[in-house]
Design an enzyme around this catalytic site. Structure first.
Site, PDB file in Angstrom:
ATOM      1  CE  LYS A 193      -3.517   2.508   2.562  1.00  0.00           C
ATOM      2  NZ  LYS A 193      -4.593   2.423   3.556  1.00  0.00           N
ATOM      3  CE  LYS A 251      -6.025   2.045  -0.514  1.00  0.00           C
ATOM      4  NZ  LYS A 251      -6.482   2.102   0.845  1.00  0.00           N
TER       5      LYS A 251
HETATM    6  C1  PBG Z   1      -7.071   3.764   5.661  1.00  0.00           C
HETATM    7  C2  PBG Z   1      -7.500   3.472   4.289  1.00  0.00           C
HETATM    8  C3  PBG Z   1      -7.384   4.380   3.232  1.00  0.00           C
HETATM    9  C4  PBG Z   1      -7.960   3.781   2.128  1.00  0.00           C
HETATM   10  C5  PBG Z   1      -8.410   2.511   2.516  1.00  0.00           C
HETATM   11  N1  PBG Z   1      -8.109   2.343   3.866  1.00  0.00           N
HETATM   12  C6  PBG Z   1      -6.855   5.761   3.225  1.00  0.00           C
HETATM   13  C7  PBG Z   1      -5.525   6.022   3.754  1.00  0.00           C
HETATM   14  O1  PBG Z   1      -4.668   5.133   3.850  1.00  0.00           O
HETATM   15  O2  PBG Z   1      -5.308   7.164   4.126  1.00  0.00           O
HETATM   16  C8  PBG Z   1      -8.066   4.450   0.789  1.00  0.00           C
HETATM   17  C9  PBG Z   1      -9.102   3.961  -0.129  1.00  0.00           C
HETATM   18  C10 PBG Z   1      -9.440   4.892  -1.240  1.00  0.00           C
HETATM   19  O3  PBG Z   1      -8.842   5.966  -1.432  1.00  0.00           O
HETATM   20  O4  PBG Z   1     -10.373   4.549  -1.959  1.00  0.00           O
HETATM   21  N2  PBG Z   1      -6.490   2.776   6.401  1.00  0.00           N
END
Ligand code: PBG
Length: 326
Positions: A193, A251
């Site tokens: 991520k 992601k």
């Molecule tokens: C937070 C989380 C995020 C997303 C999924 N879980 C945002 C972040 O890490 O700040 C993002 C998903 C999206 O932008 O559609 N744990």
């Protein structure tokens, strides 16, 4: 003469030689849950996407299942008054997430229910972990995430989806789930991520952005990955598989398709890709202006993600896409 265009002459032959097909079962539908009744509140930076209350969530779950969609990924919007720096509300057996899981399982028992595991919706600092002396404290956070996962399993979740990027959390969650009798509860790990600028609309949806002007980091770069890195994604993913992840994830989606392909080639568990909120918002905005053909671009993007190696796709376009697939 060798003529490649022969296989492109008609719709029939193109369908016959097509290498990548989208199916309803490819999709994971992210859903945003908030307190209230009869709520279907549009998220301004995500046109056509809504925050739902428990009653409308139940309707949505039934509708998704009837369309052939198989799984949802639940996120909750927590009121500021319940946020702290310890994840207290995340462990509340009667918390919104726990009630949301029960609601979906009651409405639609066969729908596969996954839950977001991270502290940001519950954090007064808007961070995925506990803040200590201006830093994100890894190991104390992992302890809370493991208990949070068991709480979701207790509520009926089929699979937990840790999105926090703390070190060692997959192993810790697996051990804790097993110890608490939840051997059958799976883990979909957000393994690679990235610290992406594409998460903005999601943070609007949950009011979960890192809080400014406090003694805490202003961004998530000490735990989420540097977008410049490739080999690190393989290391993260292999470790998560070794620690017990049932599904791994990359992601965001489109900017990271090289990573998707490498991860797909490197591991032998299913690979999910999260096409994130900013990717959704970009296409909606361009289509609103009449600059792009919404449906054609959407299908092209989803097909590209699958072609790159995604077995599963978490996407805000899931319903739109499945409708088009007919
Ligand atoms: C937070 C989380 C995020 C997303 C999924 N879980 C945002 C972040 O890490 O700040 C993002 C998903 C999206 O932008 O559609 N744990």
């Amino acid at each position: 003469m060798r003529r490649n265009r022969r296989l492109r002459t008609t719709p029939a032959i193109r369908a016959m030689v097509r290498e990548t097909h989208l199916h309803p079962g490819d999709f994971i539908v992210p859903l945003f849950v908030a307190e209230g009744r009869g709520l279907r509140e549009e998220i301004p930076s995500m046109p056509g996407y809504y925050r739902l209350s428990l009653d409308t969530l139940a309707q949505e779950a039934r509708e998704l299942w009837a369309m052939g969609l198989k799984s949802v990924l639940l996120f909750v919007k927590v009121p500021d008054t319940l946020k702290d720096n310890a994840g207290t509300e995340a462990l509340n057996p009667e918390g919104l997430m726990q009630r949301a899981v029960k609601t979906v399982k009651d409405a639609c028992p066969d729908l596969w229910v996954m839950t977001d595991v991270a502290l940001d919706p519950y954090s007064s600092f808007g961070h995925d972990g506990i803040v200590s002396e201006g830093r994100i404290a890894n190991d104390p956070t992992v302890e809370v995430l493991a208990r949070m996962s068991a709480s979701h399993a207790e509520a009926g979740a089929d699979m937990v989806a840790p999105s926090d990027m703390m070190d060692g959390r997959i192993g810790a969650i697996r051990r804790h789930l097993d110890a608490e009798g939840f051997q059958d509860t799976g883990i979909m790990s957000y393994s690679a991520k990235y610290a992406s600028a594409f998460y903005g609309p999601f943070r609007d949806a949950l009011d979960s952005a890192p809080v400014k002007g406090v003694e805490a980091p202003r961004d998530k770069k000490t735990y989420q990955m540097d977008p410049a890195n490739r080999t690190e994604a393989l290391r993260e993913t292999r470790m998560d598989v070794a620690e017990g992840a049932d599904i791994v994830m990359v992601k965001p989606g489109l900017c990271y398709l090289d990573i998707v392909r490498e991860v797909r080639n490197a591991v032998d568990v299913p690979v999910a890709v999260y096409q994130v909120s900013g990717e959704y918002a970009m296409l909606k905005a361009a289509a609103e202006k009449g600059w792009l053909d919404h449906d054609a671009v959407m299908l092209e993007q989803l097909t590209a993600i699958k072609r790159a190696g995604a077995d599963l796709m978490a996407s805000y376009f899931a319903k739109d896409a499945v409708r088009l697939l007919g």
